[in-house]
Design a protein around this motif. Structure first.
Motif, PDB file in Angstrom:
ATOM      1  N   GLU A 122       0.827  -1.204   0.000  1.00 39.80           N
ATOM      2  CA  GLU A 122       0.000   0.000   0.000  1.00 39.80           C
ATOM      3  C   GLU A 122       0.867   1.262   0.000  1.00 39.80           C
ATOM      4  OE1 GLU A 122      -3.282  -0.283  -0.307  1.00 39.80           O
ATOM      5  OE2 GLU A 122      -3.108  -2.475  -0.290  1.00 39.80           O
ATOM      6  N   GLY A 124       3.089   4.174   0.878  1.00 40.91           N
ATOM      7  CA  GLY A 124       4.043   4.354   1.962  1.00 40.91           C
ATOM      8  C   GLY A 124       4.996   3.194   2.146  1.00 40.91           C
ATOM      9  N   TRP A 125       4.803   2.095   1.406  1.00 39.03           N
ATOM     10  CA  TRP A 125       5.671   0.939   1.583  1.00 39.03           C
ATOM     11  C   TRP A 125       7.106   1.266   1.159  1.00 39.03           C
ATOM     12  CZ3 TRP A 125       8.365  -1.494  -2.410  1.00 39.03           C
ATOM     13  CH2 TRP A 125       8.059  -1.063  -3.712  1.00 39.03           C
ATOM     14  N   LEU A 137      13.002  -9.382   6.627  1.00 38.86           N
ATOM     15  CA  LEU A 137      11.599  -9.077   6.344  1.00 38.86           C
ATOM     16  C   LEU A 137      10.883 -10.305   5.783  1.00 38.86           C
ATOM     17  CD1 LEU A 137       9.299  -6.994   6.142  1.00 38.86           C
ATOM     18  CD2 LEU A 137      10.134  -6.427   3.848  1.00 38.86           C
ATOM     19  N   ASP A 140      10.138 -12.643   8.641  1.00 42.74           N
ATOM     20  CA  ASP A 140       9.072 -12.131   9.503  1.00 42.74           C
ATOM     21  C   ASP A 140       7.701 -12.320   8.849  1.00 42.74           C
ATOM     22  OD1 ASP A 140      11.021 -11.354  11.286  1.00 42.74           O
ATOM     23  OD2 ASP A 140      10.985  -9.228  10.697  1.00 42.74           O
ATOM     24  N   GLN A 144       4.365 -14.770   9.898  1.00 42.30           N
ATOM     25  CA  GLN A 144       2.996 -14.286  10.078  1.00 42.30           C
ATOM     26  C   GLN A 144       2.016 -15.019   9.158  1.00 42.30           C
ATOM     27  OE1 GLN A 144       2.096 -10.245  11.005  1.00 42.30           O
ATOM     28  NE2 GLN A 144       4.246  -9.619  10.817  1.00 42.30           N
ATOM     29  N   GLN A 159      -2.558  -7.906   7.744  1.00 44.04           N
ATOM     30  CA  GLN A 159      -1.413  -7.005   7.679  1.00 44.04           C
ATOM     31  C   GLN A 159      -0.188  -7.761   8.174  1.00 44.04           C
ATOM     32  OE1 GLN A 159      -1.772  -3.209   9.658  1.00 44.04           O
ATOM     33  NE2 GLN A 159       0.151  -2.459   8.780  1.00 44.04           N
ATOM     34  N   ALA A 161       3.179  -6.530   7.509  1.00 48.08           N
ATOM     35  CA  ALA A 161       4.277  -5.579   7.697  1.00 48.08           C
ATOM     36  C   ALA A 161       3.682  -4.195   7.524  1.00 48.08           C
ATOM     37  CB  ALA A 161       5.395  -5.827   6.672  1.00 48.08           C
ATOM     38  N   PRO A 162       4.397  -3.146   7.917  1.00 45.64           N
ATOM     39  CA  PRO A 162       3.870  -1.800   7.689  1.00 45.64           C
ATOM     40  C   PRO A 162       3.540  -1.582   6.213  1.00 45.64           C
ATOM     41  CG  PRO A 162       5.749  -1.705   9.162  1.00 45.64           C
ATOM     42  CD  PRO A 162       5.675  -3.119   8.667  1.00 45.64           C
ATOM     43  N   ASP A 163       2.280  -1.255   5.934  1.00 47.71           N
ATOM     44  CA  ASP A 163       1.797  -0.963   4.588  1.00 47.71           C
ATOM     45  C   ASP A 163       1.816  -2.174   3.650  1.00 47.71           C
ATOM     46  OD1 ASP A 163       1.524   1.850   5.221  1.00 47.71           O
ATOM     47  OD2 ASP A 163       3.713   1.955   5.081  1.00 47.71           O
ATOM     48  N   TYR A 165      -0.130  -5.946   2.998  1.00 50.40           N
ATOM     49  CA  TYR A 165      -1.258  -6.807   3.341  1.00 50.40           C
ATOM     50  C   TYR A 165      -1.218  -8.068   2.492  1.00 50.40           C
ATOM     51  CZ  TYR A 165      -3.123  -2.832   5.888  1.00 50.40           C
ATOM     52  OH  TYR A 165      -3.283  -1.793   6.784  1.00 50.40           O
ATOM     53  N   ASN A 184       3.337   5.061  -4.786  1.00 50.75           N
ATOM     54  CA  ASN A 184       3.839   5.986  -3.756  1.00 50.75           C
ATOM     55  C   ASN A 184       3.870   7.441  -4.213  1.00 50.75           C
ATOM     56  OD1 ASN A 184       4.061   4.239  -1.628  1.00 50.75           O
ATOM     57  ND2 ASN A 184       6.272   3.921  -1.802  1.00 50.75           N
TER      58      ASN A 184
END
Length: 286
Positions: A122, A124-125, A137, A140, A144, A159, A161-163, A165, A184
């Motif tokens: 999304e 901001g990634w 990453l 991680d 999940q 979700q 990771a940040p931004d 999905y 972005n």
């Protein structure tokens, strides 16, 4: 009162096709030979500058000439104009985009679940800047997804990771695929286009370095005019500056840096936009 997108357009100049045909094949071949080995952006700029101005372009920033302007444009009277070529491409976005397939391969190595997932990046990634960071990453996210794989809620986006999905993807060839990634581009629809373009030209450090070269080289070469040729990217921090319609030029007030007499915007969208301190804006359709 709503802005009327169909009125107030800048004038339309000669089409690119007609301009191309107005230059002889011998002249085209001479330019092509002169620019063998040049950067693609310089070749593109030289081509369009020649057919739209009928000036003869030559590489100036070559043979170890430190600080030389990119191009000179020779006039029929023997005098010169000069041009700098640059791009609004966001280097960080380009780096991140190039890393996505490497990241996807690493994630496939780490994930051993049964469900197939598509990842959506999304606004901001950003990818980690190092291979080690990308490896971490991927581990991680794989962890999940393993948890989500056994969850009753996996029909919903997860979700990871940040931004970032994950969505269950029933028709995927691989267990993990990169489904989409946001370009972005900052949201700035409330600010007039010409105001945003003016801010970029007057505040960008990259453009500032080009303006300095134009100013110095204008004196050295006794240049009659100074051109800035901008290759416009459609992604990253300055992607919102890509002009996709002449209607953009009905919106706002334009302030060009004083070092530039001619500004060219080329985003490969089918139009090339030209501003001069004599005539203002004009556009050329392909």
């Amino acid at each position: 009162m709503p802005r009327n997108l169909l009125s107030g357009w800048c004038p339309e100049g000669t089409s690119v096709e007609k301009a191309w045909l107005s230059v002889s094949q011998d002249t085209h071949r001479e330019r092509e030979l002169d620019f063998v080995g040049a950067k693609p952006g310089e070749v593109r700029a030289a081509t369009y500058l020649q057919i739209l101005t009928h000036l003869r372009p030559r590489l100036e920033d070559t043979d170890g000439r430190q600080g030389a302007v990119d191009l000179t444009l020779e006039r029929a009277d023997g005098q010169f104009e000069i041009a700098e070529v640059t791009s609004t491409l966001d280097r960080n976005f380009l780096r991140d985009s190039n890393q996505l397939r490497h990241f996807e391969r690493q994630l496939l190595d780490e994930y051993s679940g049964a469900a197939s997932w598509a990842l959506a990046f999304e606004y901001g990634w950003a990818m980690p800047a190092t291979r080690a960071g990308i490896g971490q990453l991927s581990r991680d996210i794989a962890s999940q997804l393993m948890v989500a794989d056994t969850s009753a809620e996996r029909a919903n986006p997860v979700q990871v990771a940040p931004d970032v999905y994950a969505f269950v993807h029933t028709n995927a060839r691989n267990l993990i695929t990169i489904g989409s990634w946001n370009s972005n581009i900052p949201i700035s629809l409330d600010q007039p286009y010409l105001n945003r373009l003016s801010t970029y030209l007057n505040e960008s450090e990259l453009v500032s370095s080009k303006l300095m070269k134009l100013e110095v080289e204008s004196g050295r070469l006794n240049a009659q005019r100074s051109h800035l040729y901008l290759l416009m990217a459609g992604s990253g921090e300055d992607g919102g500056l890509l002009p996709v319609s002449p209607s953009y030029f009905t919106w706002g007030e334009f302030r060009c840096p004083p070092e530039v007499t001619d500004l060219w915007l080329d985003g490969g969208t089918g139009e090339i936009y030209h501003w001069s301190d004599l005539d203002g804006w004009k556009f050329h359709r392909t």
